[in-house]
Design an enzyme around this catalytic site. Structure first.
Site, mmCIF file in Angstrom:
data_model
loop_
_atom_site.group_PDB
_atom_site.id
_atom_site.type_symbol
_atom_site.label_atom_id
_atom_site.label_comp_id
_atom_site.label_asym_id
_atom_site.label_seq_id
_atom_site.Cartn_x
_atom_site.Cartn_y
_atom_site.Cartn_z
ATOM 1 N N LYS A 2 -3.575 1.927 0.726
ATOM 2 C CA LYS A 2 -3.037 1.513 2.032
ATOM 3 C C LYS A 2 -4.156 1.759 3.048
ATOM 4 O O LYS A 2 -4.213 2.797 3.712
ATOM 5 C CB LYS A 2 -1.775 2.322 2.332
ATOM 6 C CG LYS A 2 -0.807 1.586 3.209
ATOM 7 C CD LYS A 2 0.563 2.221 3.178
ATOM 8 C CE LYS A 2 1.388 1.825 4.361
ATOM 9 N NZ LYS A 2 1.553 0.401 4.586
HETATM 10 N N1 PMP Z 1 3.739 -3.702 0.503
HETATM 11 C C1 PMP Z 1 2.903 -3.646 1.557
HETATM 12 C C2 PMP Z 1 1.684 -4.483 1.535
HETATM 13 C C3 PMP Z 1 3.192 -2.806 2.637
HETATM 14 O O1 PMP Z 1 2.343 -2.738 3.681
HETATM 15 C C4 PMP Z 1 4.383 -2.056 2.632
HETATM 16 C C5 PMP Z 1 4.786 -1.227 3.818
HETATM 17 N N2 PMP Z 1 3.968 -0.211 4.077
HETATM 18 C C6 PMP Z 1 5.215 -2.123 1.514
HETATM 19 C C7 PMP Z 1 4.868 -2.975 0.468
HETATM 20 C C8 PMP Z 1 6.455 -1.296 1.414
HETATM 21 O O2 PMP Z 1 6.103 0.048 1.160
HETATM 22 P P1 PMP Z 1 6.984 1.261 1.665
HETATM 23 O O3 PMP Z 1 8.329 1.094 1.055
HETATM 24 O O4 PMP Z 1 6.279 2.476 1.148
HETATM 25 O O5 PMP Z 1 7.025 1.191 3.144
#
Ligand code: PMP
Length: 295
Positions: A152
Site C-alpha cells: 500500500k
Molecule cells: N484494494 C485497494 C487497491 C485498496 O486501496 C483498498 C483500500 N485501502 C482495498 C482494496 C480494501 O482494503 P481494506 O479492506 O484493507 O481497506
C-alpha cells in the site's frame, strides 16, 4: 469545534501547521506507504492487522519505520483521543523523508510518521440500498513484478488512472483486471461474487491488496456456514453471478449491481450481500464475535 490535530513524528500540530518538507521523497516520488483505518464507537477496527500491513508494506520497499508497532498503535489511539473522535477515518502515512533531488533513498533521512484523523465520508446511503453500477477500466492493475499491489504505497497512480475512467463514465468505482485479463479488484475495494450459495473472490495471486475488510468478510461468511473460494476469476464470473459486492475500510460491504451496463443477478442487492453487510456492522461495533479468527 476546535481545529483538527495532526500527529507528525511524536507531536500534535494544528491542521494549518501540519507540514512536511517539499524535499520529502514521499512527495517527490510517492516513496512511502500508508494505511486507511476506521474507528467505530471509539474502537479502532483491526488496528493490529492494519499496523502489521503497514510494516509489511514498509519492509517491501526497504523503509524502516522509526518506531515499534506497539508505539504506532498507541499513537493512533492518542491522536484519536486528542481529536475527540469516536466514528473516524484514520490515515497513517510514512514517508521516506527529506532528501536530495535524486531517487537514491540512501540520501534521505528522517522518515515522517503522520497520523491524520477525520470524520468518515461513505458512499451515499442510497447506494447501499440500491447498489453500485460500475465499469471495467482499461487501465490494468500494476504487474506484480513491477510494483506489487500488496504494497500500500504512496504511489496510487495506477488506481487513480482507473478511477478517472470510472468517474468519466459516471461511476464511483471501476473494476481493474490484471495483466492476464483476470479480475483483480476495484480501485479502492476488493470484489466478491455469490454463485449458487457460494462466495468467490480473486485470490491474492491475482495481484491485489489483501484487504482487511476482505479478510473480515471471509471470516464472517465462513462463520455463517457459507463456503468461500479464493480463485482465478474473469469477467464472465461477474456477468453471470447471482450477486456481487465490494469491500473496503471506507465502503465496508457495498452491493454492486451492474458491470459494464449489464445487470448482475436480479440487478438488486441480494440476500447474501445483505446478510454480510449486517454482520459486518455487528462485528465492527463489537456486537458480534467470531469463533476463531482465521485470517
Ligand atoms: N484494494 C485497494 C487497491 C485498496 O486501496 C483498498 C483500500 N485501502 C482495498 C482494496 C480494501 O482494503 P481494506 O479492506 O484493507 O481497506
Amino acid at each position: 469545534m476546535s481545529s483538527p490535530k495532526v500527529y507528525i513524528g511524536g507531536k500534535l500540530y494544528e491542521k494549518a501547521d501540519a507540514k512536511v518538507s517539499v524535499f520529502d521523497h514521499g512527495l517527490l516520488y510517492g516513496d512511502g506507504v500508508f494505511e486507511g483505518i476506521r474507528s467505530y464507537n471509539g474502537r479502532v477496527f483491526r488496528l493490529k492487522q492494519h499496523v502489521d500491513r503497514l510494516y509489511e508494506s514498509a519492509r517491501a520497499i526497504h523503509l524502516v519505520i522509526p518506531m515499534p508497532r506497539e508505539e504506532m498503535m498507541r499513537a493512533v489511539e492518542e491522536t484519536l483521543a486528542a481529536n475527540n473522535l469516536t466514528e473516524a477515518y484514520i490515515r497513517l502515512v510514512i514517508t521516506r523523508g527529506a532528501g536530495s533531488l535524486g531517487l537514491d533513498p540512501r540520501k534521505t533521512s528522517d522518515p515522517q510518521v503522520i497520523i491524520i484523523t477525520d470524520s468518515i465520508s461513505l458512499y451515499p446511503a442510497e447506494l447501499y440500498e440500491h447498489g453500485l453500477k460500475i465499469i471495467t477500466a482499461g487501465t490494468i492493475r500494476n504487474h506484480p513484478a513491477a510494483l506489487s499491489p500488496r504494497i500500500k504505497s504512496l504511489n496510487y497512480l495506477n488506481n487513480i488512472l482507473a478511477k478517472i475512467e470510472g468517474t468519466n463514465a459516471g461511476c464511483l468505482e471501476a473494476l481493474m483486471l490484471n495483466h492476464k485479463g483476470e479480475v483483480a479488484e476495484c480501485t479502492g475495494d476488493n470484489i466478491f461474487v455469490v454463485r449458487r450459495g457460494e462466495i468467490h473472490t480473486p485470490s491474492i495471486d491475482a495481484g491485489i491488496l489483501e484487504g482487511i475488510t476482505r479478510d473480515a468478510v471471509i471470516d464472517l461468511a465462513r462463520d455463517a456456514g457459507i463456503r468461500v473460494i479464493e480463485r482465478t476469476m474473469d469477467r464472465h464470473d461477474i456477468y453471470t453471478a447471482d450477486e456481487c459486492f465490494l469491500t473496503g475500510t471506507a465502503a465496508e460491504v457495498i452491493p454492486m449491481v451492474e458491470l459494464d451496463g449489464r445487470p448482475i443477478g436480479s440487478g438488486k442487492p441480494g440476500p447474501v450481500t445483505k446478510l454480510l453487510h449486517g454482520r459486518f456492522h455487528e462485528l465492527v461495533r463489537g456486537d458480534r464475535q467470531l469463533a476463531e479468527l482465521t485470517s
